[in-house]
Design a protein around this motif. Structure first.
Motif: not given
Lengths: 590, 371, 368
Positions: A44-53
């Motif tokens: 899994l990757s979580i992008p920078a600068g975003r809000i991830t739920g």
């Protein structure tokens, strides 16, 4: 299961490496036979600068994922990079750059709001020169300014969460990890918390937030949906919902009660989910299914929501469709106004604290009656007084004409009770718990056997019969608690926060059961802090800080909050506008 | 170690101590309560022991002996008519023992001798019985000396034992119990204080928040240790003050040595507490463990009341792993004997090793991780 | 009745199904029984002593030989003069110094009182007193033999001491029956002192209160495990005391059982009172501890109640342990039966009735 939407997972933009990267990460807890995998093979990757739920049912692995990201746990397998650093080796450097707010944030309750801020400012190495400006901004955002000298322990649940968030944000982190920050918080604080989180977007902070409120998913840039330690899907919430276009309908029926309609549809082929909504029901059809033929029903296409996505993606896990014996006759006939519960001008003080303020309501036979409000609204206190567990300071209480506090012990046979957090004997097995409560209510011989068989079949407790009640999954604890309360077939059922902490699927299944018992003539009094569950009640009272804000049917209450700006308010909108009106009233009185 | 963060942690802990009465209660009220309870409740000095006297033929000869007993502060004499009455009084626990002089007592003592003074003691409480026996022997020797003076005869007892009791000439049991008691109490308090407060941080979720912040584990531990060290020293000072003023125990050694040894011991006790709390992350279990592993062994096995030299070898071996044992020995010496370095140095050395052990193990065990 | 049995069964299961709590109830009491029974003794043996014999004559050597020969004493050093004596006592190498003066033999021969100096470390006053009485026995034995052998005038009267019930004055006979009471007490308090509050914390107490059980039934259910476990544990310890430690049990076993039963009821009553008052398990534990410690100290378990200040002695009348100690030692060593112990039974019965009533009332009040 539908194929993963690999193509849609947001690809990191050039020059913006992902803030978090999980590569085949696994994490197990316990040892030997008791070992359970909290996460397995998670990539899994979580992008920078975003809000991830981060969403998923109970035991999906959300908290484990967040703790791994915070460097508090070490993965058993795979590799985890946080802000470009290896989490297994560079935990200290990572912790200097992230903010983490655990589920129960560690506020020092003996310290004041300001002192908590001072402490965390010192721990995060803020220079004294930087502090005043940060304090001012955070106190403004959280509206905690006037409470600077109050002890953290004396704050309401919502204020505590806001203070916790403020403490984590003192030094603006590059990555913010939030574990269910809005659980049990009143709707107004919930909005304020989300406003603070949304504000972080402008500062380029990456936010990863877990939640069990499905409506919060829509506030995120993208969501990660997990189940049993695995990734189900990752994507933008509205796009995921758009996939369900054409499968959601608002259904009404000319004659059938909405509960009966719901039960009919649930057993119909091709229907994935049916929820009560407004005066009718909302149905989600399976892919490529057509609306089942039902005389007198009207089907109107509805806009898919993330809640539909959730149910759709997790349907494989959904244990079964509660097979409901429709008791149609009892369901519709609530006209006899046979008052079972009577509460008038009820008050309760704890020392100076006015926990329940002049509460009155009546509940008639066969009704599902809800007490709604945030944690600390006075629901549970009212509830305990009704059950005779707590004496009232003043006021009138009648359960089937008697005050349970003074009535003989036998009168308590009339009620079934599910306590908060499903109070069961944790080190007794499921079978022993059932046997004890059966004996406590004096069930014997044939009736005993019949009721135990019923409980096993109805709640599918068979596989857990010899497990300790403390070790079974929360959803099954809820079932067991309900089974124990229903063994003696009480005419009245008291349920205190029976859906708290339970995932949305189990909640919806639970409500189907409750509706079934109500349809069969059982009177149900239930408390909850989920505003959306108001829809399942026949009537309800909305409580805040000990007082009743409004009472009536869900539709009544929503109608009272309707305005030209918000023609179709949700129960949460209604709560917020009612609270505003209530506070205005108080000010006028003062 | 970052001084700013450490200062923050210490400040936080101190404010919590001042606001939450439970830590102050453990540090000051508990020692007060235990010290008063033990100081007044536990005494091995038997005085005014009720004893019966049966003189079958009362005459001046028997009367002189009974007179000696009456003069002794150790006895409370009850004259009884017969052996049967004495037996009954003994069974009823009205007397701890009785002295029986037969009808021929005067004739024998004045004549060919020796006359027999029969003594029966209730031996159930063997220790008290032995003390009473000692007191009776003393009275008898005094009586013999008087007899001899009156009759101008040669000494009946050829050897004149001259006894000198050092450090505690009056053999007041309180003088040795109170210093030992301070050690027992400080063991309990030191461990309980830290065990409970660290467990509380776990329970309230504050530990998880601390761990995810840039604070290092050493800072967290020192931040806990320092404030409770100061608090523990306060409790220690209170106990010593009470011992000297209220219980009038002499303090013959120097305060400096006392303070040094106490500081060393507190580090051990606090270290034990930290270790317990790193094993049990809930206040209830931590409290239970601290009571079980500190209080009872310190009570029975530290030499505070039961002399270690009287225990079987195996158990004497076990006592060597108890920090309280060394502290009891130091305290009894510093209070009653003075700065005897031959006792203090080895004991202090053992305490120092234990402090390093407990704090070291705690630091090694405590990683900033939850698994 | 079936309902009540189910309640009692539930209490047992809740207590015993958990491995850790089973261990807590079985392991520590047995370990403590062994360790304490061996460690808690006031008997002295191998008292280390140092000899300074400046007497060239035989009498001095004879006196020293008597000390060396006694099983209670062990010589650790012989010094030519008193020079190093203080050091040995100061750092606890020797408890006792025996100094035989230069003229000891000569004085004895010419019938002058021959001085014998005994210096003793008084830091542990009890040890010192006991050691001193041993030493004086040896000296008196020497006196008697010397008088007999050298035709000196014998003492006009001698003491003939006999100890009833415990002829050899063994501390263990005193301590072990006390430990029976101590351990039974601790286990019972832990079982009952936490029972109500544990359920309250888990939330199951509310669940129990909304069932048709009456308050006294709930309390009876709570009392049952303490009663049965306490009784079982007491029996085991009594058997160990008799078989392993060889403490005689010469009184009536029935009288002992009755005393233990009455004691258990009053201890459980107090435990349930604490449990009903406590809001959290931690408070319950602390409450139990704050009751246990004084109750043990002021019971006469280790030190006689008569030695305590008058006011404290009055307080001990409220302590069930006080009565149990008399019952235990009476039945074990003194051969007491039912009648002799009546004076202990009725206060226990009274305490039991009062504490149980109070516990029920408190529990009922706390139900609100």
């Amino acid at each position: 299961m539908p194929p993963r939407h690999a193509g849609r997972s947001p690809v990191a933009e050039p020059g913006h490496p992902p803030a978090l990267r999980f590569a085949a990460v696994g994490k197990r807890f316990g040892s030997g036979a008791r070992q359970v995998a909290a996460l397995s093979d998670l990539t899994l990757s979580i992008p920078a600068g975003r809000i991830t739920g981060l969403l998923g049912p109970d035991a999906a692995g959300k908290t484990t994922l967040l703790r791994l990201a915070a460097g508090l746990l070490r993965p058993d397998a795979g590799r985890l990079d946080v802000l470009g650093l290896d989490a297994a080796r560079d935990a200290a450097r990572i912790q200097a750059r992230i903010g983490y707010m655990p589920q129960r944030f560690g506020l020092y309750e003996d310290l004041s709001v300001q002192e908590n801020l001072d402490l965390y400012a010192q721990l995060q190495g803020l220079t004294p020169a930087e502090r005043p400006a940060r304090y001012a901004e955070l106190l403004r955002l959280t509206a905690l300014g006037p409470f600077g000298h109050r002890r953290a322990g004396a704050l309401s649940g919502g204020m505590k969460q806001k203070l916790g968030l403020a403490c984590t944000l003192l030094r603006v982190p590059e990555l913010l990890l939030l574990d269910e920050p809005t659980v049990g918080v009143d709707p107004i604080s919930r909005r304020e918390l989300w406003a603070i989180i949304a504000n972080l977007r402008t500062r380029g902070v990456t936010v990863l937030v877990s939640t069990s409120y499905l409506d919060e998913a829509e506030r995120c840039d993208q969501v990660v949906l997990m189940d049993a330690g695995r990734l189900l899907v990752q994507g933008q919430p509205h796009q995921l919902a758009a996939d369900l276009q054409g499968r959601c309908f608002a259904v009404r029926h000319v004659t059938l009660d909405r509960r009966v309609l719901q039960q009919r549809l649930l057993t119909a082929p091709g229907v994935t989910d049916v929820r009560l909504e407004g005066t009718g029901v909302r149905a989600l059809l399976a892919a490529a299914a057509v609306p089942p033929p039902l005389e007198g029903s009207t089907w109107q296409p509805a806009t898919p929501e993330f809640a539909d996505v959730f149910v759709d993606r997790l349907q494989a896990r959904q244990a079964r469709r509660v097979a409901l014996q429709v008791a149609q006759a009892a369901a519709t006939d609530k006209t006899d106004k046979d008052v079972v519960l009577h509460v008038a001008r009820l008050n309760r003080f704890f020392d100076q604290f006015h926990a329940v303020n002049d509460v009155s309501f009546d509940v008639v036979r066969g009704e599902v009656f809800g007490l709604l409000g945030a944690n600390g609204a006075g629901k549970t206190t009212t509830f305990r007084m009704l059950c005779g567990l707590l004496p009232a300071s003043s006021g009138e209480l009648r359960v089937v004409g008697q005050d349970l506090r003074t009535a003989p012990a036998e009168a308590r046979r009339q009620i079934g009770y599910v306590a908060q957090k499903f109070a069961l004997y944790g080190n007794l097995s499921v079978a022993q718990n059932l046997a004890f409560f059966a004996a406590a209510y004096g069930l014997r011989k044939a009736r005993l056997r019949a009721r135990l068989d019923w409980a096993l079949a109805e709640f599918e407790l068979g596989p857990y019969l010899d497990r300790n009640a403390g070790d079974i999954p929360l959803g099954y604890k809820q079932r067991l608690a309900l089974a124990c309360a229903l063994l003696h077939e009480p005419p009245i059922l008291f349920l205190d926060e029976p859906t708290s902490g339970v995932d949305p699927l189990a909640r919806s299944e639970f409500w189907q059961r409750i509706n079934q018992y109500a349809a069969a003539g059982t009177t149900v009094l239930i408390t909850t802090h989920f505003m959306d569950e108001a829809e399942y009640c026949d009537r309800l009272v909305l409580m805040s800080q000990g007082s009743v804000l409004a009472s009536g049917t869900p539709a009544d209450i929503r109608a009272r909050a309707a305005s030209p700006d918000v023609p179709n308010p949700t129960m949460e909108d209604a709560f917020i506008s009612l609270i505003a009106a209530h506070e205005a009233n108080l000010r006028r009185a003062a | 170690m970052n001084l700013g963060r450490l200062r923050g942690l210490i400040w936080k802990e101190s404010v919590q101590i001042l606001r939450d009465p439970s830590a102050l209660a453990i540090a000051f009220v508990l020692p007060l309560f235990l010290l008063l309870l033990f100081g007044y409740g536990v005494s091995l000095n038997a005085e005014h022991v009720p004893i019966g006297v049966v003189a079958e033929h009362p005459n001046p000869q028997t009367e002189t002996f009974v007179g000696t007993l009456r003069h002794s502060r150790y006895f409370d004499v009850h004259e009884l008519p017969s052996l049967a009455a004495a037996g009954a009084a003994m069974a009823q626990h009205e007397i701890r023992g009785f002295v029986w002089m037969r009808s021929d007592f005067a004739r024998q003592t004045l004549g060919p001798g020796p006359g027999t003074i029969g003594v029966a003691l209730n031996g159930v409480d063997a220790n008290t019985a032995r003390l009473v026996q000692g007191y009776l022997t003393q009275s008898w020797q005094i009586w013999l000396a008087q007899q001899q003076q009156e009759q101008g005869a040669a000494p009946a007892l050829p050897v004149a034992a001259q006894t000198r009791i050092w450090f505690n000439p009056a053999l007041r049991s309180r003088d040795y119990l109170v210093p030992g008691l301070i050690a027992v109490i400080m063991t309990l308090i030191g461990a309980l204080l830290t065990a409970l407060v660290v467990a509380r941080e776990w329970e309230r979720g504050t530990m998880e928040a601390l761990m995810a912040s840039p604070v290092t584990m050493a800072e967290i531990l020192v931040g806990k240790l320092l404030p409770y060290f100061v608090l523990g020293m306060g409790g220690m000072a209170l106990s010593v003050g009470l011992a000297v003023t209220l219980f009038a125990v002499p303090l013959r050694g120097s305060l400096l040595v006392l303070a040094g040894a106490s500081a060393l011991f507190l580090l051990v006790a606090l270290g034990m507490g930290l270790l317990i709390s790193s094993l049990a992350r809930n206040q209830f279990v931590a409290g239970q463990i601290s009571i079980v592993v500190t209080f009872l062994p310190a009570f029975i096995l530290s030499g505070f009341i039961f002399d270690i030299r009287s225990m079987p070898t195996v158990i004497q071996g076990i006592t060597h792993i108890l920090p309280a044992r060394y502290f009891v020995s130091i305290l009894q010496t510093v209070f009653l004997a003075g700065d005897v370095w031959a006792v203090i140095l080895p004991d202090a050395g053992a305490l120092a090793m234990m402090a390093v052990f407990f704090l070291g193990v705690t630091l090694l065990r405590s990683r900033k991780r939850l698994d | 009745m079936a309902r009540l049995l189910a309640l009692i069964r539930k209490e047992f299961l809740a207590l015993l199904r958990d491995k850790a709590s089973r261990m807590v109830l079985i392991g520590p009491p047995l370990i403590q029984l062994l360790v304490f029974s061996y460690a808690a003794t006031f008997d002295l043996n191998n008292i280390p002593f140092v000899v300074i014999n400046e007497d060239p004559g035989l009498a001095g050597r004879e006196m020293v030989a008597r000390f060396e020969g006694s099983p209670s004493f062990r010589q650790v050093a012989a010094l030519p003069s008193t020079a190093g004596m203080a050091d040995l006592i100061d750092h606890r190498a020797a408890l006792l110094a025996i100094h035989v003066g230069r003229d000891f033999s000569r004085d004895l021969m010419i019938g002058r009182p021959a001085p014998l100096q005994i210096v003793i470390d008084g830091r542990n006053s009890n040890t010192a007193a006991i050691a001193l009485s041993y030493a004086s026995e040896i000296v008196l034995g020497f006196d008697a033999d010397w008088a007999a052998a050298h035709g000196g005038r014998a003492a006009p009267a001698t003491l003939e001491v006999r100890a009833w019930y415990n002829p050899n004055l063994l501390s263990r006979w005193f301590v072990v029956p006390g430990i029976v009471g101590l351990l039974t007490f601790v286990v019972t308090m832990l079982v009952s002192g936490l029972s109500v509050v544990r359920e309250r914390e888990a939330g199951t107490f509310d669940q129990l209160l909304v069932t048709p059980y009456r308050p006294w039934e709930i309390l009876l259910g709570k009392a049952a495990p303490g009663l049965l476990i306490g009784a079982a544990e007491a029996s085991v310890i009594v058997v160990v005391a008799v078989t392993w430690f060889g403490v005689p049990l010469i009184g009536s076993v029935v009288a002992l059982a009755l005393g233990l039963a009455l004691f258990l009821v009053s201890a459980i009553g107090i435990g349930l009172m604490i449990s009903s008052l406590a809001a959290t398990q931690q408070q319950g534990l602390l409450g139990a501890f704050l009751f246990l410690v004084p109750a043990i100290i002021l019971s006469g378990f280790a030190t006689p109640i008569e030695n305590m200040p008058r006011l404290v002695q009055y307080v001990t009348y409220l302590n069930p342990m006080r009565y149990l100690m008399v019952i235990l030692r009476g039945t074990f060593l003194e051969g007491d039966g039912f009648v002799a112990l009546l004076g202990q039974y009725w206060p226990l019965a009274l305490l039991g009735a009062a504490s149980m009533t109070a516990a029920t009332a408190l529990a009922r009040r706390r139900m609100g």
